[in-house]
Enzyme design. Structure first.
Site, short mmCIF file in Angstrom:
data_model
loop_
_atom_site.label_atom_id
_atom_site.label_comp_id
_atom_site.label_asym_id
_atom_site.label_seq_id
_atom_site.Cartn_x
_atom_site.Cartn_y
_atom_site.Cartn_z
N ASP A 1 0.83 -1.20 0.00
CA ASP A 1 0.00 0.00 0.00
C ASP A 1 0.87 1.26 0.00
OD1 ASP A 1 0.88 -0.12 2.62
OD2 ASP A 1 -1.10 -0.28 3.52
N SER A 2 2.19 1.06 0.01
CA SER A 2 3.12 2.17 -0.22
C SER A 2 2.93 2.74 -1.62
CB SER A 2 4.57 1.69 -0.04
OG SER A 2 4.80 0.47 -0.71
N ASP B 1 -0.95 -6.08 -0.04
CA ASP B 1 -1.50 -5.44 1.15
C ASP B 1 -3.00 -5.25 1.01
OD1 ASP B 1 0.57 -5.01 2.99
OD2 ASP B 1 1.29 -3.25 1.92
N LYS C 1 -1.47 -9.38 2.90
CA LYS C 1 -0.77 -8.94 4.10
C LYS C 1 -1.66 -7.97 4.87
CE LYS C 1 2.96 -6.15 4.06
NZ LYS C 1 2.57 -5.01 4.96
N GLU D 1 -1.88 -5.55 8.71
CA GLU D 1 -1.13 -4.94 9.80
C GLU D 1 -1.87 -5.11 11.12
OE1 GLU D 1 -0.30 -0.87 8.97
OE2 GLU D 1 0.70 -1.28 7.06
N GLU E 1 8.63 -4.12 11.19
CA GLU E 1 9.11 -2.84 10.68
C GLU E 1 9.58 -1.93 11.80
OE1 GLU E 1 7.75 0.90 7.79
OE2 GLU E 1 6.45 -0.87 7.99
#
Length: 273
Positions: free
Chosen positions: A53-54, A92, A122, A124, A191
């Site tokens: 999602d970057s 993501d 993925k 978070e 991270e």
């Protein structure tokens, strides 16, 4: 070693990654968001491609990862999957599409898998998203966890500083890692946490642990492609090793092209029909 060649086109799977951890072979992971770049990364022999999602930052110019939508993530993932012959593709699930609603989480994961052809998703977070993780896994979709600095929660943290430096947060992170493993996640990303804590996590869980700003004692490393190639110059944290300065190379090429067009040097006779 994981080196791509015409004789070695066996696809990377979750089982492959687990075997790599077990034999001590480091796992390489990079982001990609489009067909052309993913094709090059795959040909280089990368083990995992993360459609992160970057993309919200490096492709769309947003300040954070929060604005990117599920449709946009599926668009980027589809382009990447069409390019890949060997790498394992992780996507993501964007902010707002899995937190607090396991049914929504399942729908999001299934859309990504069906519409993009990706190999896994993925998410978070730790114990707070356990229900969503279990719901996704119940459908047979592989899940990679992400702990430590979680960019989708940046407004809660208020800063991009190193996470889990205090004992309480470090203990929670370790417990969350165990929880995600017990749920059935095939791997974790850690991270921007202390290297000593990342090492402890990697030694505690049996699944692969990929680090970004988490030291060298984990099972693999991930970087954002635009950062490590020097395309983006504004973001230079301690953990980033810049392997090229493509911004300078590209600026030079663009300027020379402009100059040649203005000078009527391009196209020349040999470049015309």
């Amino acid at each position: 070693m994981s080196v791509h060649s015409s004789a070695n086109l066996k696809r990377i799977t979750t089982h492959t990654l687990l075997e790599m951890k077990q034999r001590g072979e480091k796992i390489s992971m990079l982001t990609a968001y489009d067909y052309s770049m993913a094709k090059i990364v795959d040909e280089a022999g990368i083990d995992i491609i993360l459609v992160g999602d970057s993309a919200s930052n490096v492709m769309a110019g947003h300040e954070t990862t929060l604005p990117i939508t599920l449709d946009q993530m599926i668009y980027h993932a589809s382009a990447v999957v069409r390019a890949v012959k060997r790498a394992f593709v992780v996507v993501d699930i964007p902010f707002g599409n899995y937190q607090g609603n396991s049914s929504e989480a399942l729908r999001s994961a299934i859309r990504i898998m069906k519409e993009s052809g990706a190999h896994s998703v993925k998410v978070e977070g730790g114990s707070e998203i356990k229900e969503s993780v279990l719901r996704i896994l119940s459908a047979g979709v592989p899940v990679m966890g992400h702990l430590g600095l979680t960019p989708q929660s940046i407004y809660k943290f208020g800063t991009y500083t190193v996470r889990a430096k205090e004992e309480a947060e470090a203990q929670k992170l370790l417990e969350d890692a165990k929880t995600l493993e017990e749920c059935g996640c095939f791997a974790l990303v850690l991270e921007k946490i202390p290297a000593s804590l990342a090492k402890k996590v990697a030694e505690t869980v049996t699944i692969p642990v990929i680090g970004i700003g988490a030291g060298g004692d984990v099972d693999g490393q991930v970087l954002v492609m635009h950062d490590m190639l020097g395309i983006t110059q504004e973001f230079k944290p301690r953990f980033l090793r810049q392997y090229a300065d493509l911004q300078a190379v590209m600026l030079d090429a663009f300027k020379r092209y402009i100059s040649d067009v203005k000078a009527k040097d391009f196209p020349n006779e040999s470049e015309s029909y």
